[in-house]
Scaffold this active site. Structure first.
Site, short mmCIF file in Angstrom:
data_model
loop_
_atom_site.label_atom_id
_atom_site.label_comp_id
_atom_site.label_asym_id
_atom_site.label_seq_id
_atom_site.Cartn_x
_atom_site.Cartn_y
_atom_site.Cartn_z
CG ASP A 176 -2.16 0.65 0.88
OD1 ASP A 176 -2.28 1.72 0.30
OD2 ASP A 176 -3.06 -0.35 0.43
CG HIS A 217 -5.88 3.14 1.73
ND1 HIS A 217 -5.79 2.44 0.91
CD2 HIS A 217 -6.83 3.23 1.21
CE1 HIS A 217 -5.99 0.64 0.20
NE2 HIS A 217 -7.05 1.77 0.78
CB SER A 392 -9.75 -0.06 0.63
OG SER A 392 -9.47 0.59 -0.28
#
Length: 639
Positions: A176, A217, A392
């Site tokens: 990520d 994230h 996600s």
């Protein structure tokens, strides 16, 4: 030997296929170069070549002695034309066999809304066991009906924890934008040795600061897997005693094949699970997937990683909603990955969920009545959040469940994990909010849904079955037949094609029990987004392998040897007639031509579930075993 030979043969054909289907027209070229040295080369030779040609050596590609990733800092990170002088400078070096400048392409994080700074939720009273303050908000771990949810609609992790399984000695890599490894809820479960920053080319994959916290994230995903328990910080991870590694590779203007490949092939014997919550743009018109080196990395990972047991690649299915189809995403639709979709806390699909026949199972994203009630997890700079969502959020939850299964049985192969997923996932209360996709039984009694795959992951059931599991038989790949006559179809006249197959009966690659099925198709049409494809198995299971995509106006590229995949026929007997329906869903006249259809069957020759005990907790296993036994005693019952 036969197993190895079939693997190598298929891998070779797969690489050729990947080269052919890589038809994306690059708009930019990066300052990244793929360099292949003559002979065995080696790191010292590579560094010598890089230095005298003005490049930086960023290391080998997938550990190869003669393939390297070079960067030229004098070039812009993105330009519209190839740099002929820089490429020539490499090619004329006497130690260089081949060199090419890498095209750049977009890869996007999956979350249904932009990540923004939020106020930290106020102090909360400690919950029950676990005592972490946000545990009461983690409805996907224990759903008591909070926030309008459906009670008991969760991952059933408490049943896994009650068996003494918490993810110990298992490492999940979060591929990520980096991981805040100094976060108090993550630092003691962080595996630094298995981590790397492929954006900065160093050992410290810490997120790059931005004012809007866009690079939170990866940290949020990491907390879902391995946030510590009972430490009075945020919530608890699905596998709270497992480890997480950070692989920072997303935070750059353009992705390259070499960065993706090295990320997915990084430390394959230290990393058990790779979790990816990103992919091609979810705009409903993109058809894209892994390039050559990345595909090599994934295939090498499942064949050689974890000391031969195979790495597990978990992929978020996509956030394009009903206007997109995840079978057009070559990562999520790959049979080497486990594609995970999401549901919300009352059992509906989320509005951003993509549907496709390659989805294997589902986990959870955000709440229904309160859209701010997302997944409670770790955030940047020691903070916590309750608004992580999208597919996600779904993929790391699945990675956590798989970490629990791997602790329960550390000899599970990558295929064993997929079989366990199929057998233990539950329909529970999942439903399509718009009534488009219903739950259906396949030919051996496995229930599936086009949105949710085989259902929501059940950690307790997976751990229980993993403890008793026997590794499934060798996997074979059978090219079951092909049609290559060009045929026309239109919005007024759909096309119906058939392939009769023996499933390679009598050969070394005979398939009797299906796992994945691919329809490798070449076609084009006046409007690609109107094309719909349905594949029907000999046992009557009908899979929509491509749905209508209203935003896809392509009339030039179509699909070139694109491997549409379905998991819906899992466990079925493949001999007989396979049917392909090709149509155009349009009120206006549209036409198209299909040029080729190749049917690829993947599965075992021997029955996969022999020797396993059957109990009430393994109802799916009982159904499938009975169907397989009936096949041997009286084939006409099923076929």
């Amino acid at each position: 030997m036969l197993r190895v030979a079939s693997r190598l043969l298929f891998c070779a054909s797969l690489l050729v296929l990947v080269l052919i289907i890589d038809i994306t027209y690059a708009l930019v070229f990066t300052n990244s170069f793929y360099v292949r040295l003559k002979g065995n080369g080696g790191p010292e030779i590579a560094s010598l070549v890089a230095k005298r040609t003005g490049f930086d050596n960023y290391g080998p590609v997938l550990g190869s002695p003669n393939e390297y990733h070079f960067i030229h800092r004098g070039l812009k990170e993105a330009r519209t034309k190839r740099s002929i002088p820089h490429t020539r400078r490499l090619k004329v070096d006497p130690l260089v066999h081949f060199a090419v400048q890498m095209p750049g392409f977009k890869r996007v994080k999956r979350g249904y809304k932009a990540l923004v700074v939020e106020n930290l939720v106020g102090e909360m009273k400690p919950g029950r066991d676990p005592t972490d303050p946000y545990f009461q908000l983690q409805w996907y771990l224990k759903n008591t009906g909070q926030n309008g949810g459906k009670a008991r609609l969760d991952l059933n992790v408490e049943a896994a924890w009650a068996q003494g399984v918490t993810g110990k000695n298992v490492t999940t890599a979060i591929m990520d934008d980096g991981v805040d490894y100094m976060h108090q809820d993550l630092k003691f479960n962080y595996n630094a040795k298995a981590s790397y920053d492929f954006s900065s080319n160093d050992q410290f994959p810490y997120p790059r600061y931005t004012d809007d916290w866009f690079n939170s994230h990866g940290t949020r995903c990491a907390g879902e897997v391995a946030a510590a328990r009972d430490n009075d910080i945020c919530g608890v991870g699905v596998a709270y005693d497992s480890n997480v590694a950070g692989i920072r590779m997303l935070d750059q203007p353009y992705m390259t094949d070499l960065i993706e490949a090295n990320s997915m092939g990084h430390e394959p014997n230290l990393i058990d699970i790779y979790s990816a919550s990103w992919g091609p743009t979810d705009d409903g018109k993109t058809v894209d997937g892994p390039r050559n080196a990345t595909m090599r990395a994934i295939v090498k990972g499942v064949n050689e990683g974890r000391n031969g047991l195979g790495n597990i690649y978990v992929w978020a299915s996509g956030d394009g909603g009903e206007e997109d189809d995840c079978n057009c995403d070559g990562y999520a639709a790959s049979m080497w990955t486990i594609s995970i979709n999401s549901a919300i806390n009352d059992g509906q699909n989320a509005h951003y969920d993509e549907s496709c026949s390659s989805t294997l199972a589902s986990t959870f994203s955000n709440g229904a009545k309160d859209p701010n009630t997302g997944v409670a997890t770790t955030d940047l700079y020691g903070k916590c959040t309750t608004t992580h969502s999208g597919t996600s959020a779904a993929a790391p939850e699945a990675a956590g469940v798989f970490a629990l299964a791997l602790e329960a049985n550390n000899q599970l192969t990558w295929r064993d994990i997929q079989h366990l997923t199929v057998l233990t996932s539950k329909r529970n209360s999942l439903f399509d909010a718009k009534g488009r996709f219903h739950w259906t039984m396949n030919g051996v009694g496995l229930e599936f849904n086009h949105l949710f795959g085989f259902g929501v992951l059940d950690a307790g059931a997976m751990v229980a079955l993993a403890k008793q599991w026997r590794t499934v038989p060798a996997r074979y790949h059978c090219e079951a037949g092909s049609l290559s006559t060009i045929q026309k179809f239109s919005s007024k006249r759909p096309l119906f094609l058939k392939i009769d197959t023996t499933a390679c009966q009598g050969t070394d690659t005979q398939v009797n029990y299906l796992e994945h099925v691919q329809a490798v198709i070449t076609l084009n049409s006046t409007r690609r987004g109107d094309v719909e494809l349905f594949l029907t198995s000999p046992m009557g299971t009908r899979s929509m392998i491509l749905s209508r995509r209203v935003n896809d106006n392509d009339h030039r590229d179509g699909f070139t040897k694109w491997p549409f995949m379905t998991t819906h026929t899992w466990g079925e007997y493949p001999q007989g007639t396979w049917k392909l329906e090709v149509s155009l869903n349009s009120d206006t006249l549209q036409t198209g031509y299909i040029k080729e259809w190749r049917l690829m069957l993947h599965g075992t020759s021997d029955p996969p579930y022999t020797g396993l005990p059957v109990s009430d907790h393994h109802s799916k296993l009982a159904i499938v075993k009975k169907a397989h036994e009936q096949r041997h005693s009286n084939r006409s019952i099923l076929y």
